[in-house]
Design a protein around this motif. Structure first.
Motif, mmCIF file in Angstrom:
data_model
loop_
_atom_site.group_PDB
_atom_site.id
_atom_site.type_symbol
_atom_site.label_atom_id
_atom_site.label_comp_id
_atom_site.label_asym_id
_atom_site.label_seq_id
_atom_site.Cartn_x
_atom_site.Cartn_y
_atom_site.Cartn_z
ATOM 1 N N ASP A 173 59.798 -9.733 60.812
ATOM 2 C CA ASP A 173 58.409 -9.597 60.369
ATOM 3 C C ASP A 173 57.531 -8.896 61.403
ATOM 4 O OD1 ASP A 173 59.003 -10.865 58.001
ATOM 5 O OD2 ASP A 173 58.373 -12.854 58.691
ATOM 6 N N LYS A 174 58.179 -8.285 62.403
ATOM 7 C CA LYS A 174 57.504 -7.487 63.439
ATOM 8 C C LYS A 174 56.642 -8.329 64.386
ATOM 9 C CE LYS A 174 59.323 -3.900 61.477
ATOM 10 N NZ LYS A 174 60.565 -3.321 62.053
ATOM 11 N N VAL A 175 56.974 -9.609 64.527
ATOM 12 C CA VAL A 175 56.288 -10.430 65.518
ATOM 13 C C VAL A 175 56.799 -10.039 66.898
ATOM 14 C CG1 VAL A 175 55.909 -12.776 66.369
ATOM 15 C CG2 VAL A 175 55.958 -12.328 63.907
ATOM 16 N N ASP A 176 55.898 -9.797 67.823
ATOM 17 C CA ASP A 176 56.257 -9.401 69.189
ATOM 18 C C ASP A 176 57.003 -10.561 69.852
ATOM 19 O OD1 ASP A 176 56.309 -8.763 71.942
ATOM 20 O OD2 ASP A 176 54.430 -7.645 71.786
ATOM 21 N N PRO A 177 58.251 -10.337 70.321
ATOM 22 C CA PRO A 177 58.974 -11.426 70.982
ATOM 23 C C PRO A 177 58.237 -12.002 72.188
ATOM 24 C CG PRO A 177 60.482 -9.645 70.442
ATOM 25 C CD PRO A 177 59.097 -9.129 70.180
ATOM 26 N N MET A 178 57.395 -11.192 72.843
ATOM 27 C CA MET A 178 56.640 -11.717 73.977
ATOM 28 C C MET A 178 55.569 -12.706 73.517
ATOM 29 S SD MET A 178 58.099 -10.520 76.659
ATOM 30 C CE MET A 178 59.520 -11.004 75.654
ATOM 31 N N ALA A 179 55.045 -12.505 72.317
ATOM 32 C CA ALA A 179 54.103 -13.481 71.764
ATOM 33 C C ALA A 179 54.828 -14.782 71.424
ATOM 34 C CB ALA A 179 53.409 -12.916 70.532
ATOM 35 N N ILE A 180 56.051 -14.674 70.902
ATOM 36 C CA ILE A 180 56.840 -15.869 70.619
ATOM 37 C C ILE A 180 57.078 -16.645 71.908
ATOM 38 C CG2 ILE A 180 59.050 -16.744 69.768
ATOM 39 C CD1 ILE A 180 59.271 -14.200 68.054
ATOM 40 N N ARG A 181 57.492 -15.929 72.939
ATOM 41 C CA ARG A 181 57.776 -16.574 74.215
ATOM 42 C C ARG A 181 56.520 -17.218 74.799
ATOM 43 N NH1 ARG A 181 62.250 -15.449 78.507
ATOM 44 N NH2 ARG A 181 61.386 -16.551 80.308
ATOM 45 N N LEU A 182 55.411 -16.506 74.761
ATOM 46 C CA LEU A 182 54.159 -17.062 75.273
ATOM 47 C C LEU A 182 53.752 -18.315 74.500
ATOM 48 C CD1 LEU A 182 51.601 -14.228 76.127
ATOM 49 C CD2 LEU A 182 52.306 -16.138 77.587
ATOM 50 N N THR A 196 54.336 -28.702 68.570
ATOM 51 C CA THR A 196 54.314 -28.184 67.206
ATOM 52 C C THR A 196 54.071 -26.679 67.189
ATOM 53 O OG1 THR A 196 53.501 -30.295 66.346
ATOM 54 C CG2 THR A 196 53.127 -28.358 64.988
ATOM 55 N N TRP A 197 54.783 -26.001 66.307
ATOM 56 C CA TRP A 197 54.590 -24.566 66.078
ATOM 57 C C TRP A 197 53.636 -24.399 64.896
ATOM 58 C CZ3 TRP A 197 55.908 -20.107 68.492
ATOM 59 C CH2 TRP A 197 55.761 -18.915 67.775
ATOM 60 N N THR A 198 52.583 -23.631 65.112
ATOM 61 C CA THR A 198 51.616 -23.352 64.047
ATOM 62 C C THR A 198 51.240 -21.878 64.070
ATOM 63 O OG1 THR A 198 49.680 -23.778 65.439
ATOM 64 C CG2 THR A 198 50.633 -25.676 64.291
ATOM 65 N N ASP A 199 50.638 -21.428 62.999
ATOM 66 C CA ASP A 199 50.124 -20.054 62.982
ATOM 67 C C ASP A 199 49.051 -19.869 64.050
ATOM 68 O OD1 ASP A 199 51.798 -19.417 60.881
ATOM 69 O OD2 ASP A 199 50.272 -19.730 59.332
ATOM 70 N N ASP A 200 48.241 -20.898 64.275
ATOM 71 C CA ASP A 200 47.197 -20.803 65.299
ATOM 72 C C ASP A 200 47.789 -20.620 66.688
ATOM 73 O OD1 ASP A 200 45.255 -21.090 63.374
ATOM 74 O OD2 ASP A 200 44.899 -23.217 63.766
ATOM 75 N N LEU A 201 48.929 -21.273 66.930
ATOM 76 C CA LEU A 201 49.586 -21.138 68.238
ATOM 77 C C LEU A 201 50.024 -19.691 68.458
ATOM 78 C CD1 LEU A 201 50.628 -22.950 70.645
ATOM 79 C CD2 LEU A 201 52.834 -22.935 69.471
ATOM 80 N N THR A 230 48.749 -17.023 66.950
ATOM 81 C CA THR A 230 47.534 -16.215 67.075
ATOM 82 C C THR A 230 46.986 -16.273 68.490
ATOM 83 O OG1 THR A 230 46.956 -16.548 64.746
ATOM 84 C CG2 THR A 230 45.168 -15.921 66.241
ATOM 85 N N ALA A 231 46.943 -17.466 69.065
ATOM 86 C CA ALA A 231 46.453 -17.616 70.439
ATOM 87 C C ALA A 231 47.353 -16.870 71.419
ATOM 88 C CB ALA A 231 46.384 -19.094 70.805
ATOM 89 N N ALA A 232 48.656 -16.871 71.166
ATOM 90 C CA ALA A 232 49.582 -16.149 72.040
ATOM 91 C C ALA A 232 49.332 -14.650 71.977
ATOM 92 C CB ALA A 232 51.020 -16.466 71.655
ATOM 93 N N TYR A 233 49.084 -14.135 70.779
ATOM 94 C CA TYR A 233 48.768 -12.711 70.648
ATOM 95 C C TYR A 233 47.480 -12.368 71.387
ATOM 96 C CZ TYR A 233 52.172 -10.543 67.509
ATOM 97 O OH TYR A 233 53.308 -9.974 66.983
ATOM 98 N N GLU A 234 46.477 -13.221 71.280
ATOM 99 C CA GLU A 234 45.217 -12.963 71.968
ATOM 100 C C GLU A 234 45.412 -12.968 73.480
ATOM 101 O OE1 GLU A 234 42.732 -16.026 70.399
ATOM 102 O OE2 GLU A 234 42.339 -14.966 68.501
ATOM 103 N N ARG A 235 46.191 -13.907 73.974
ATOM 104 C CA ARG A 235 46.482 -13.962 75.413
ATOM 105 C C ARG A 235 47.244 -12.722 75.855
ATOM 106 N NH1 ARG A 235 48.478 -19.366 76.600
ATOM 107 N NH2 ARG A 235 46.621 -19.788 77.877
ATOM 108 N N LEU A 236 48.235 -12.332 75.077
ATOM 109 C CA LEU A 236 49.037 -11.159 75.421
ATOM 110 C C LEU A 236 48.169 -9.912 75.466
ATOM 111 C CD1 LEU A 236 51.992 -10.340 75.983
ATOM 112 C CD2 LEU A 236 52.275 -9.980 73.518
ATOM 113 N N ASP A 237 47.244 -9.794 74.526
ATOM 114 C CA ASP A 237 46.342 -8.640 74.525
ATOM 115 C C ASP A 237 45.458 -8.629 75.774
ATOM 116 O OD1 ASP A 237 44.834 -6.377 73.169
ATOM 117 O OD2 ASP A 237 43.221 -7.862 73.353
ATOM 118 N N ARG A 238 44.886 -9.785 76.153
ATOM 119 C CA ARG A 238 44.055 -9.861 77.365
ATOM 120 C C ARG A 238 44.858 -9.483 78.600
ATOM 121 N NH1 ARG A 238 42.505 -14.743 75.168
ATOM 122 N NH2 ARG A 238 43.662 -15.914 76.765
#
Length: 412
Positions: free
Chosen positions: A306-315, A327-332, A334-342
């Motif tokens: 689904d093109k999820v960045d593996p680094m976001a998964i790891r984060l 727990t794994w959630t969509d919010d978790l 999303t927060a990882a993607y935001e952190r990775l972008d910063r």
């Protein structure tokens, strides 16, 4: 068995701090100070399904151990197994009308791809149960001759380990006998098997059955190995009588790690088998335990498709402490993607606050029982200050990128 491809890990200035880890047997955090190379055995997959996030979180945990040892200047001897013959694999293959060998090969190959995508440093030895069967059979014969094992007299050829042969049985998990008896059948044990000396005695060798694969076992007769002896023998053969870390998910604490340590200790006469028994927490989904029986597994390969960045998964997986059930959630995610972008924007800045101070703080946090939330918070503070315009150190952005790559496995 072939492992997956490795990747270049940046070398950081100076030397990392000694690592302290929680030991389940001693129920506390203790220094992990290998005399020479750090030796680590991590229980791998039974390849009847794709890599789910629980597998990924566990493998990331021990990848962090390896990174910390290497950063502290210690070489690492790391072994991981693949249980490529066991009841769950045969059951899944029968359910789907598939050859069990093909199923195991396909899922093992997918696991390798997932590990490579998540930037897990590969083990020095990646070993299948099937290729280890001659060695396992030899060790089961040793235990039989030593009086630590016995055959059932029901004609099946099954061989069990007598837990009274290791008087300290239970020291690793710290469970009462009542707790062990409750957990044992939930995790593959057979306490009600007729003919056993003790309900908790684990299977060492399963005699050949019609319609099941089997291998020559010498004096044991044809059959296949039990799960716990598999890991004990592979670890002993490749790492020696004592190891620094035996690792896996916390669902392996009992009976798997308890029994495999008991086997190893009886075979060598030395205890404890491992200096640290280290266990990662479980990953749930939206507040429920993630399990095959519930059908709520989240697979790494599906996320990647689904093109999820593996680094976001790891984060996302290291945003909580490795020992905690989380727990794994969509919010978790999303927060990882935001952190990775910063972090990526900060790493591209012309300068930032002191890179040396950041490196020291990340090292200190990870050295304290892999405190990834603390390490991420330190990196967040550095990134936020950089994006706010701090320009003290022109070399800091490159050192920041190398720090989170080398120590956290996050490639920016």
């Amino acid at each position: 068995m072939e492992s997956w491809a490795g990747h270049e890990v940046p070398r950081l200035p100076g030397r990392g701090e000694p690592l302290a880890l929680y030991d389940s047997a001693r129920q506390g955090v203790h220094p992990s100070e290998p005399a020479d190379a750090g030796s680590m055995y991590v229980c791998g997959i039974t390849p009847y399904d794709a890599t789910h996030l629980g597998h990924a979180a566990t493998m990331i945990t021990f990848d962090l151990v390896q990174r910390m040892w290497r950063d502290a200047g210690r070489p690492v001897r790391y072994v991981q197994n693949v249980t490529d013959i066991d009841d769950p694999l045969l059951e899944r293959a029968a359910r789907d009308g598939e050859d069990w060998v093909v199923l195991a090969m396909r899922e093992t190959a997918l696991f390798r791809e997932d590990m490579e995508a998540l930037r897990i440093i590969p083990p020095e030895h990646y070993v299948g149960a099937v290729e280890s069967i001659p060695d396992i059979a030899d060790k089961v014969e040793v235990l039989l001759k030593d009086g630590a094992a016995y055959r059932l007299d029901d004609g099946t050829g099954d061989v069990y380990f007598d837990i009274s042969a290791t008087p300290r049985f239970g020291y690793e998990s710290n469970l009462t006998r009542e707790q062990m008896l409750e957990i044992f059948p939930e995790r593959g044990g057979d306490p009600d098997r007729a003919g056993k000396r003790d309900p908790l005695d684990p299977l060492l060798w399963r005699g050949a059955r019609d319609g099941e694969p089997s291998w020559p076992g010498g004096e044991l007769g044809p059959g296949r190995p039990g799960w716990h002896i598999e890991c004990a023998v592979i670890a002993l053969n490749l790492l020696g009588d004592r190891i620094d870390v035996q690792g896996g998910g916390n669902d392996l604490l009992f009976p798997h790690h308890e029994a495999s340590a008991a086997h190893a200790e009886r075979l060598t006469g030395q205890a404890p088998f491992a200096e640290h028994y280290v266990h990662a927490g479980m990953i749930g989904l939206d507040g429920e335990k993630m399990s095959k029986s519930r059908g709520n597994l989240v697979f790494v390969s599906r996320l990647r498709a689904d093109k999820v960045d593996p680094m976001a998964i790891r984060l996302a997986l290291i945003s909580g402490h490795y020992r905690s059930d989380r727990t794994w959630t969509d919010d978790l995610l999303t927060a990882a993607y935001e952190r990775l972008d910063r972090w990526r924007r900060a790493a591209a800045a012309p300068a930032g606050p002191s890179g040396a101070e950041l490196l020291a703080e990340v090292r200190a946090r990870l050295a304290d029982d892999l405190d990834t939330p603390g390490a991420l918070a330190a990196a967040d503070r550095w990134a936020e200050a950089t994006l706010a315009g701090a320009t003290d150190d022109p070399d800091a952005p490159a050192l920041f990128a190398n720090t989170v790559d080398a120590l956290l496995g996050i490639r920016l």
